[in-house]
Scaffold this motif. Sequence first.
Motif, short mmCIF file in Angstrom:
data_model
loop_
_atom_site.label_atom_id
_atom_site.label_comp_id
_atom_site.label_asym_id
_atom_site.label_seq_id
_atom_site.Cartn_x
_atom_site.Cartn_y
_atom_site.Cartn_z
N GLU A 208 39.41 39.88 40.36
CA GLU A 208 38.13 39.19 40.89
C GLU A 208 38.39 38.29 41.72
OE1 GLU A 208 35.85 39.24 36.00
OE2 GLU A 208 36.89 37.56 36.98
N LEU A 209 37.05 37.96 42.57
CA LEU A 209 37.22 36.75 43.62
C LEU A 209 35.97 35.83 43.28
CD1 LEU A 209 37.69 38.71 46.99
CD2 LEU A 209 39.34 37.30 45.65
N GLU A 210 36.26 34.77 43.08
CA GLU A 210 35.47 33.61 42.66
C GLU A 210 35.04 32.52 43.67
OE1 GLU A 210 34.31 32.55 38.28
OE2 GLU A 210 35.44 30.77 39.09
N LEU B 106 42.82 61.12 50.46
CA LEU B 106 43.81 61.02 49.74
C LEU B 106 44.72 60.07 50.16
CD1 LEU B 106 44.79 64.76 49.52
CD2 LEU B 106 43.72 63.37 47.73
N PHE B 107 44.72 59.61 51.59
CA PHE B 107 45.64 58.84 52.29
C PHE B 107 45.22 57.52 52.73
CE2 PHE B 107 47.77 62.84 52.39
CZ PHE B 107 49.06 62.54 52.17
N ASP B 108 44.02 57.09 52.83
CA ASP B 108 43.39 55.67 52.89
C ASP B 108 43.43 55.07 51.75
OD1 ASP B 108 42.88 56.20 55.66
OD2 ASP B 108 40.78 55.14 55.44
N PRO B 109 43.98 53.93 51.65
CA PRO B 109 43.69 52.81 50.75
C PRO B 109 42.10 52.19 50.82
CG PRO B 109 44.60 51.60 52.49
CD PRO B 109 44.87 53.04 52.99
N THR B 110 41.72 51.89 49.55
CA THR B 110 39.99 51.47 49.69
C THR B 110 40.09 50.12 49.30
OG1 THR B 110 39.82 52.07 47.30
CG2 THR B 110 39.53 53.86 49.08
N LEU B 111 38.78 49.47 49.83
CA LEU B 111 38.40 48.20 49.24
C LEU B 111 36.88 48.26 48.75
CD1 LEU B 111 39.77 45.32 49.06
CD2 LEU B 111 38.57 44.55 50.97
N ASN B 112 36.78 48.09 47.44
CA ASN B 112 35.25 48.23 46.96
C ASN B 112 34.88 47.36 46.22
OD1 ASN B 112 33.14 50.24 46.09
ND2 ASN B 112 34.41 50.22 44.19
N ILE B 113 33.36 46.99 46.17
CA ILE B 113 32.90 46.00 45.47
C ILE B 113 32.27 46.73 44.15
CG2 ILE B 113 31.36 44.09 45.11
CD1 ILE B 113 31.44 43.84 48.15
N ASN B 114 32.83 46.73 43.05
CA ASN B 114 32.04 46.93 41.60
C ASN B 114 30.87 46.34 41.29
OD1 ASN B 114 34.42 49.24 40.66
ND2 ASN B 114 35.57 47.42 41.43
N VAL C 64 28.38 28.77 41.40
CA VAL C 64 29.54 29.80 41.26
C VAL C 64 29.16 31.14 41.57
CG1 VAL C 64 29.14 30.24 38.89
CG2 VAL C 64 31.41 30.59 39.75
N ALA C 65 30.07 31.88 42.07
CA ALA C 65 29.91 33.28 42.45
C ALA C 65 31.02 34.07 42.38
CB ALA C 65 29.34 33.31 43.93
N THR C 66 30.84 35.40 41.77
CA THR C 66 31.89 36.10 41.38
C THR C 66 31.86 37.56 41.84
OG1 THR C 66 32.08 34.73 39.42
CG2 THR C 66 33.52 36.72 39.44
N ALA C 67 32.79 38.31 42.18
CA ALA C 67 32.83 39.73 42.40
C ALA C 67 33.82 40.26 41.73
CB ALA C 67 32.93 40.09 43.92
#
Length: 512
Positions: A243-245, A344-352, A370-373
């Motif tokens: 989590e980022l907050e 297969l070979f790329d890392p990902t960065l995804n907001i759930n 406050v805000a959270t992801a």
Amino acid sequence: MLTAWALAAPAPAAAQSPRPEWTIATDAAFDASSIAPYEGRHDRVYARIDRDLDAHLAQLQRWVRQRSISAQDDGIDAMAQLVADDLRELGFQEVEVVQTPGHPGVFGHYDAGADRTLVVYMMYDVQPVEENWRIADPFAGELVDHELGTVLMARGATNQKGPQRAFLNAVGAILQEHGTLPVNLYVVAEGEEELGSPNFGAVIEPYLDRLRDADGAFFPMNIQMPDGSVALNLGVKGIIYFELEARGGDWGGPAKAEVHGSLKAMVDSPALRLVQAIASMTSADGNTILVPGYYDAVRPPSDEEQRLINGLARRADDAALQKAFGVSRWIDGMRGRDAIVRNLFDPTLNINGIWSGYTGEGMKTILPHVATAKIDSRLPPGLEPEDAYRMIREHLDAEGFEDIALRRLSGYPAAATPVDAPLVQAAIGVFNRYDASPRVAPWLAGSAPFYQFTRTLGLPFVFGGLGHGAGAHAPDEYMLVRPAEGVKAAGLAEIEKSYVDLLYALSEAESD
């Protein structure tokens, strides 16, 4: 048509992009059908399975009727005891319910005095149930008429109680006919897989030295489609989940509670600050990670992996996949092998998920405090969780977001098994026997803590077998037990016979 590219050290696809462009140096493609089908016959055991099939199906129903929702601690202890009792009843000489800081695990050992030993992984926990099932009670273990045939519809039917109990049925049939097994077995079961397996290490820790002497590890799983096709993945990506907050404080913004929205002219917004912090980590389209060094540790495709990729590319159907997922195109219009390599070979960065302030009906003008992801990143082999967390934290700090909190929720590395491992070759031979020659991938783009087998124990690991099911983590979960005419996926009897074949095939396999 496949073209041959020169494999070189990763080079940026464009001057402004840190993403490496992996290249493939061979046209050679792995073909699973080239592996000889398993030819052994175990007719007495097959006949036993056919005679006892109703009782075997009842065993699957008994397992799914025992609630075991890990997130709610609902029925967990009773299910762990049921697994342990079943192993004892089968004749396992050593069975223990293993206490952990969370839900208990189960350890079992059957010593057949054989030359080969297989570790069997099981998860006995399930997801919570939803309200919109077509049956009244998802824990009743009902048999339901389905367009594919007769199915066992229940929570855990396919994920994973059904195939696991089918495997134990196969073990029992061998023991009833021959009094022993062709391989020694260890069973290690956990009740927290649906929680991210935070304590599975504690389940296996007392037995590490013994487990490391095994010849491989196996996870019974339904991986057939209704048309009989099989996709066999030899590993998984790793993951970090965090989590980022952003919260108001000394940097600015309301510190204790939301304030009137009109104050934005004078007051910083934590919600906008969080959005800016997340945006700093990727390109404007969200598709290239800009965290320094994030791509550097990812290793290029090996010669074996290149052949597997080429094999996948020859059978790729981008349009069918896009239709199944409800998307119109892949990123950058990728197709075929390029899309496979990226996946297969790329890392990902995804907001759930991301949330802040008022999200109800109508209007409410506030400036939230406050805000959270919730964010996940999938990690190909080479990129380690600790390094990924470190680089993200360092990036945020360097960009001036020292106040953004980063809370780690989970993390574990990738896992991969070579295609020439005897256990993999045995499994493919069994698939080929049943006319289900698999598409073989070096790993799955998803994640699971299978590093505990490939890294902690140093074992080849195979997850998958004949059988079809669907609805995991969703309403109307089912496992096909009696296919309708024209459906090529295996029914329960064939599933169990294939598990018999796998145990014998491993016992007969040549060593590395």
